[in-house]
Design an enzyme around this catalytic site. Structure first.
Site, PDB file in Angstrom:
ATOM      1  N   ILE A   1      -1.770  -1.138   7.730  1.00 32.46           N
ATOM      2  CA  ILE A   1      -2.003   0.169   7.109  1.00 32.46           C
ATOM      3  C   ILE A   1      -3.484   0.523   7.152  1.00 32.46           C
ATOM      4  CG2 ILE A   1      -1.918   1.426   4.921  1.00 32.46           C
ATOM      5  CD1 ILE A   1       0.711  -0.090   4.331  1.00 32.46           C
TER       6      ILE A   1
ATOM      7  N   ILE B   1      -4.185   3.907  -2.131  1.00 34.02           N
ATOM      8  CA  ILE B   1      -2.775   3.978  -1.704  1.00 34.02           C
ATOM      9  C   ILE B   1      -2.189   2.568  -1.647  1.00 34.02           C
ATOM     10  CG2 ILE B   1      -2.876   6.194  -0.513  1.00 34.02           C
ATOM     11  CD1 ILE B   1      -3.253   2.839   1.310  1.00 34.02           C
ATOM     12  N   ALA B   2      -2.889   1.595  -2.258  1.00 35.72           N
ATOM     13  CA  ALA B   2      -2.497   0.193  -2.157  1.00 35.72           C
ATOM     14  C   ALA B   2      -1.644  -0.230  -3.354  1.00 35.72           C
ATOM     15  CB  ALA B   2      -3.743  -0.674  -2.027  1.00 35.72           C
ATOM     16  N   ARG B   3      -2.301  -0.715  -4.388  1.00 35.29           N
ATOM     17  CA  ARG B   3      -1.658  -1.121  -5.634  1.00 35.29           C
ATOM     18  C   ARG B   3      -2.570  -0.717  -6.790  1.00 35.29           C
ATOM     19  NH1 ARG B   3       2.547  -1.275  -3.708  1.00 35.29           N
ATOM     20  NH2 ARG B   3       4.038  -2.979  -3.457  1.00 35.29           N
TER      21      ARG B   3
ATOM     22  N   GLU C   1       2.734   1.951 -13.737  1.00 35.05           N
ATOM     23  CA  GLU C   1       3.619   3.027 -13.292  1.00 35.05           C
ATOM     24  C   GLU C   1       4.953   2.968 -14.041  1.00 35.05           C
ATOM     25  OE1 GLU C   1       3.949   2.626  -9.061  1.00 35.05           O
ATOM     26  OE2 GLU C   1       1.787   2.803  -8.761  1.00 35.05           O
TER      27      GLU C   1
ATOM     28  N   HIS D   1       3.297   7.595  -6.423  1.00 38.04           N
ATOM     29  CA  HIS D   1       3.600   6.485  -5.513  1.00 38.04           C
ATOM     30  C   HIS D   1       4.498   6.970  -4.370  1.00 38.04           C
ATOM     31  CE1 HIS D   1       3.717   1.814  -5.465  1.00 38.04           C
ATOM     32  NE2 HIS D   1       3.752   2.299  -4.235  1.00 38.04           N
TER      33      HIS D   1
END
Length: 309
Positions: free
Chosen positions: A141, A215-217, A246, A264
């Protein structure tokens, strides 16, 4: 004839659930001991306590690429296979990173809300081209993000476990990467090695003109430190697709117009989800037919990318 017992560890898309129901006997909640396969999203948790209740387990198929809540050592000790949908979501997540980067700097969400509310006079945005863009994590990614970011970048930098044969500038740790960047994009896996690796010190090094994209964690960012840095204008803005808890997003992030938020949605395209579904099924079919797995989880060699190491 009923198929092997399979545990659904998290909610999954309806098309995948329907396809699994044709092949397996599905279970949710309290699992019976005969479970041979587990399917769930990247947020599913499998620890030693759960494994002790699943003596027949053979395979864990992740609908996604996240695996930071899996006890991989315990799974390895039992010889349990783990698969991901690596590759199926790469392009979509990379697109999302660039979309957030542009949206923050050109105030896309804030200006949309302004016009919808009948307004017209908007604050100035920031030029998105010519920025020094740093990418933390250069796996599939991260590499796809770099390819997209390169035409925008005045300089493109990256931090990874080791230097790679790419035309971009390698930086050995995230603190130095933040200091050298105007836009910092997070694309590294979650887990203990990267837990809250973006702390107040890293944000201060990014600086008052800096933008953070995640955009990872959510676990990669000290969320309280991020909120403070935004409130005190120690960084210019953020684009966030992931969060610490989340789906709970703090009001301090929801109400700040220098922040662009997404629920997400990095891999949430029709095309991407269809490919992810097909890979989950292909991995399960291969396992139960005794064939090689299409996308087994490959565990990287550990290197610490924390500041000063």
């Amino acid at each position: 004839m009923a198929g092997p017992d399979l545990l659904l560890a998290t909610p999954i898309p309806a098309p995948l659930r329907a396809a699994l129901a044709e092949r397996f006997t599905l279970h949710e909640g309290d699992p019976p001991p005969g479970i041979r396969a587990v399917v769930g999203g990247g947020a599913m948790k499998i620890d030693a306590a759960l494994l002790a209740r699943l003596p027949a387990l053979e395979i864990v198929a992740i609908h996604g690429v996240g695996h930071d809540r899996l006890d991989l050592d315990a799974l390895d000790a039992r010889g349990i296979c783990v698969t991901t949908t690596a590759g199926a979501l790469t392009e979509d997540v990379a697109d999302q990173a660039i979309a957030l980067m542009l949206a923050v700097q050109r105030r896309v969400a804030a200006n949309d809300a302004l016009v919808r509310g009948g307004g017209w006079a908007a604050p100035l945005g920031r030029r998105a081209s010519g920025r020094r863009i740093g990418i933390f994590g250069l796996g599939r990614i991260g590499h796809a993000i770099a390819l997209r970011a390169a035409p925008f970048a005045g300089a493109l930098l990256y931090c990874a476990r080791a230097e790679k044969p790419v035309p971009w500038h390698f930086v050995p740790d995230i603190a130095a990467l933040a200091e050298a960047s105007e836009v910092l994009i997070l694309a590294a896996p979650g887990g203990p090695e990267t837990d809250r690796i973006v702390d107040a010190g890293v944000l201060d090094r990014l600086g008052p003109d800096g933008v953070l994209i995640n955009i990872a964690r959510g676990s990669l960012v000290d969320q309280d430190a991020l909120i403070a840095a935004l409130a005190e204008q120690r960084i210019a803005g953020a684009g966030l697709d992931v969060f610490a808890q989340e789906p709970n997003v703090p009001e301090a992030l929801r109400t700040r117009d220098t922040v662009v938020l997404a629920p997400h949605q990095g891999s949430a395209t029709g095309e991407g989800r269809a490919e992810m579904r097909d890979l989950v099924l292909a991995n399960l079919d291969a396992h139960f037919a005794g064939r090689p797995l299409p996308t087994p989880l490959i565990r990287p060699v550990s290197h610490d990318a924390r500041p000063g190491r």
